[in-house]
Write a protein that holds these residues in place. Structure first.
Motif, PDB file in Angstrom:
ATOM      1  N   ILE A 115      53.077  37.557  45.657  1.00 40.61           N
ATOM      2  CA  ILE A 115      52.094  38.575  46.038  1.00 40.61           C
ATOM      3  C   ILE A 115      51.239  38.959  44.832  1.00 40.61           C
ATOM      4  N   GLY A 116      51.868  39.063  43.657  1.00 38.85           N
ATOM      5  CA  GLY A 116      51.121  39.383  42.448  1.00 38.85           C
ATOM      6  C   GLY A 116      50.066  38.334  42.135  1.00 38.85           C
ATOM      7  N   MET A 117      50.428  37.054  42.292  1.00 38.34           N
ATOM      8  CA  MET A 117      49.448  35.988  42.055  1.00 38.34           C
ATOM      9  C   MET A 117      48.310  36.068  43.059  1.00 38.34           C
ATOM     10  N   ARG A 118      48.651  36.305  44.332  1.00 38.13           N
ATOM     11  CA  ARG A 118      47.609  36.452  45.355  1.00 38.13           C
ATOM     12  C   ARG A 118      46.644  37.577  44.990  1.00 38.13           C
ATOM     13  N   ASN A 119      47.174  38.724  44.610  1.00 35.36           N
ATOM     14  CA  ASN A 119      46.332  39.871  44.290  1.00 35.36           C
ATOM     15  C   ASN A 119      45.531  39.650  43.008  1.00 35.36           C
ATOM     16  N   ASN A 120      46.126  38.973  42.028  1.00 30.88           N
ATOM     17  CA  ASN A 120      45.410  38.702  40.778  1.00 30.88           C
ATOM     18  C   ASN A 120      44.249  37.739  41.005  1.00 30.88           C
ATOM     19  N   LEU A 121      44.466  36.694  41.805  1.00 29.06           N
ATOM     20  CA  LEU A 121      43.360  35.786  42.112  1.00 29.06           C
ATOM     21  C   LEU A 121      42.279  36.504  42.909  1.00 29.06           C
ATOM     22  N   ASN A 122      42.699  37.391  43.808  1.00 26.14           N
ATOM     23  CA  ASN A 122      41.718  38.184  44.556  1.00 26.14           C
ATOM     24  C   ASN A 122      40.892  39.062  43.621  1.00 26.14           C
ATOM     25  N   SER A 123      41.548  39.651  42.632  1.00 28.58           N
ATOM     26  CA  SER A 123      40.823  40.458  41.646  1.00 28.58           C
ATOM     27  C   SER A 123      39.803  39.608  40.898  1.00 28.58           C
ATOM     28  N   LEU A 124      40.198  38.394  40.536  1.00 33.93           N
ATOM     29  CA  LEU A 124      39.266  37.505  39.845  1.00 33.93           C
ATOM     30  C   LEU A 124      38.089  37.138  40.741  1.00 33.93           C
ATOM     31  N   TYR A 125      38.353  36.931  42.023  1.00 31.38           N
ATOM     32  CA  TYR A 125      37.262  36.603  42.941  1.00 31.38           C
ATOM     33  C   TYR A 125      36.306  37.788  43.090  1.00 31.38           C
ATOM     34  N   ARG A 126      36.851  39.007  43.106  1.00 29.81           N
ATOM     35  CA  ARG A 126      35.975  40.182  43.166  1.00 29.81           C
ATOM     36  C   ARG A 126      35.143  40.291  41.888  1.00 29.81           C
ATOM     37  N   LEU A 127      35.756  40.009  40.754  1.00 28.61           N
ATOM     38  CA  LEU A 127      35.020  40.032  39.492  1.00 28.61           C
ATOM     39  C   LEU A 127      33.936  38.960  39.483  1.00 28.61           C
ATOM     40  N   MET A 128      34.236  37.789  40.040  1.00 27.19           N
ATOM     41  CA  MET A 128      33.226  36.731  40.114  1.00 27.19           C
ATOM     42  C   MET A 128      32.034  37.181  40.961  1.00 27.19           C
ATOM     43  N   ASP A 129      32.309  37.825  42.099  1.00 29.93           N
ATOM     44  CA  ASP A 129      31.218  38.358  42.933  1.00 29.93           C
ATOM     45  C   ASP A 129      30.331  39.304  42.128  1.00 29.93           C
ATOM     46  N   LYS A 130      30.968  40.224  41.435  1.00 32.33           N
ATOM     47  CA  LYS A 130      30.230  41.246  40.690  1.00 32.33           C
ATOM     48  C   LYS A 130      29.448  40.628  39.533  1.00 32.33           C
ATOM     49  N   LEU A 131      30.060  39.670  38.846  1.00 31.48           N
ATOM     50  CA  LEU A 131      29.384  39.043  37.711  1.00 31.48           C
ATOM     51  C   LEU A 131      28.198  38.198  38.168  1.00 31.48           C
ATOM     52  N   TYR A 132      28.346  37.491  39.278  1.00 30.60           N
ATOM     53  CA  TYR A 132      27.223  36.708  39.791  1.00 30.60           C
ATOM     54  C   TYR A 132      26.068  37.627  40.212  1.00 30.60           C
ATOM     55  N   LEU A 133      26.387  38.792  40.799  1.00 27.45           N
ATOM     56  CA  LEU A 133      25.342  39.707  41.230  1.00 27.45           C
ATOM     57  C   LEU A 133      24.574  40.268  40.033  1.00 27.45           C
ATOM     58  N   ARG A 134      25.271  40.526  38.940  1.00 28.28           N
ATOM     59  CA  ARG A 134      24.604  41.051  37.747  1.00 28.28           C
ATOM     60  C   ARG A 134      23.976  39.956  36.894  1.00 28.28           C
ATOM     61  N   ASN A 135      24.438  38.720  37.089  1.00 31.27           N
ATOM     62  CA  ASN A 135      23.960  37.607  36.268  1.00 31.27           C
ATOM     63  C   ASN A 135      23.572  36.422  37.162  1.00 31.27           C
ATOM     64  N   PRO A 136      22.583  36.588  38.035  1.00 29.37           N
ATOM     65  CA  PRO A 136      22.252  35.530  38.996  1.00 29.37           C
ATOM     66  C   PRO A 136      21.786  34.231  38.353  1.00 29.37           C
ATOM     67  N   ARG A 137      21.317  34.304  37.121  1.00 29.09           N
ATOM     68  CA  ARG A 137      20.886  33.072  36.453  1.00 29.09           C
ATOM     69  C   ARG A 137      22.029  32.084  36.280  1.00 29.09           C
ATOM     70  N   GLU A 138      23.266  32.605  36.268  1.00 32.67           N
ATOM     71  CA  GLU A 138      24.412  31.728  36.003  1.00 32.67           C
ATOM     72  C   GLU A 138      24.693  30.796  37.175  1.00 32.67           C
ATOM     73  N   TRP A 139      24.721  31.322  38.420  1.00 28.86           N
ATOM     74  CA  TRP A 139      25.018  30.423  39.526  1.00 28.86           C
ATOM     75  C   TRP A 139      23.888  29.425  39.735  1.00 28.86           C
ATOM     76  N   ARG A 140      22.669  29.813  39.344  1.00 31.25           N
ATOM     77  CA  ARG A 140      21.535  28.891  39.486  1.00 31.25           C
ATOM     78  C   ARG A 140      21.665  27.682  38.560  1.00 31.25           C
ATOM     79  N   LYS A 141      22.428  27.819  37.489  1.00 27.98           N
ATOM     80  CA  LYS A 141      22.636  26.680  36.587  1.00 27.98           C
ATOM     81  C   LYS A 141      23.433  25.560  37.247  1.00 27.98           C
TER      82      LYS A 141
END
Length: 260
Positions: A72-98
């Motif tokens: 369960i801890g691994m599931r939640n930790n990966l989910n946290s990383l996915y939420r961070l990825m969402d937030k980072l892409y929204l603030r840094n859209p130039r990155e996914w465009r690369k």
């Protein structure tokens, strides 16, 4: 700060366990494994990871309380990383465009696949876990920094857990490497906030304290990951300690087993 500043999280040989407990565990595992004809997967599927809860599976019979907590801890930790990825892409859209992919969702799916199927990200040149972490926020790296950063952290976490995201009685987790992973997350958080290009601009925009407002949600999410890892470290340490203590108590007090 380079990858050498991170602490190794490679899985060592399983720690020795008292022979009576090892024999007992082998016997129980043999019986359970015979009944579990379908076998056990070592990695959770995408739906299991992104869901806050999962249905009860027959293979949970092969999990101790600590194994279930680690899963369960691994599931939640990966989910946290996915939420961070969402937030980072929204603030840094130039990155996914690369990446050259059609949209942000496609870029996110590519990172999900790489993490969950243990596939390398081509831009990282075969690097994984701590080697990839140091490279993802360096001047030498010119690819999608968000995807590389999240993939590197996830890879490091999975390496610290013996290359698995689901855990069973036959698995051995080393508390020291879980502890090391937590400290590496703290270092990665510092790197995200402080690594800058030649013009003094952050490689990635994340936490913000300014006249326009305060946004510390990135630090909060990383803090949740560290807290889960530290709790699991304590649980694993206590599990191995109690196994030895319980066996010693049985010898010391010559306790018979109840027969009624």
């Amino acid at each position: 700060m380079t990858s050498r500043d991170f602490t190794a999280v490679q899985q060592p040989l399983p720690r020795p366990i008292c022979k009576p407990f090892a024999a007992w565990r082998r016997l129980v595992l043999g019986v359970l494994l015979i009944g579990a004809a379908s076998g056990c997967a070592s990695r959770q599927d995408h739906q299991s990871i992104i869901s806050n809860s999962s249905s009860i599976k027959a293979t949970e019979l092969l999990q101790s309380h600590a194994d279930r907590m680690a899963t369960i801890g691994m599931r939640n930790n990966l989910n946290s990383l996915y939420r961070l990825m969402d937030k980072l892409y929204l603030r840094n859209p130039r990155e996914w465009r690369k990446t050259g992919l059609a949209d942000m969702q496609a870029a996110k799916r590519a990172v999900h696949r790489a993490i969950e199927l243990d596939q390398p990200l081509p831009e990282l040149g075969g690097r994984k876990d701590i080697a990839a972490l140091g490279y993802a926020l360096s001047a030498e790296y010119q690819g999608d920094r968000v995807g590389a950063f999240i993939y590197s952290i996830a890879s490091m976490l999975i390496t610290a857990h013996g290359g698995r995201t689901e855990f069973y009685l036959s698995d051995s987790l080393d508390p020291q490497f879980i502890h090391n992973a937590a400290r590496n997350i703290e270092i990665a958080t510092w790197m995200l906030a402080n690594r800058r290009d030649a013009q003094g601009k952050p490689w990635l925009l994340s936490n913000e304290i300014s006249a326009d407002g305060r946004n510390l949600s990135y630090a909060v999410e990383f803090g949740k990951i560290v807290a889960r890892l530290d709790l699991l470290t304590d649980v694993l340490d206590e599990r191995y300690r109690r196994m030895g203590v319980n066996y010693a108590q049985g010898l010391l007090f010559l306790n018979f087993l109840p027969v009624q």
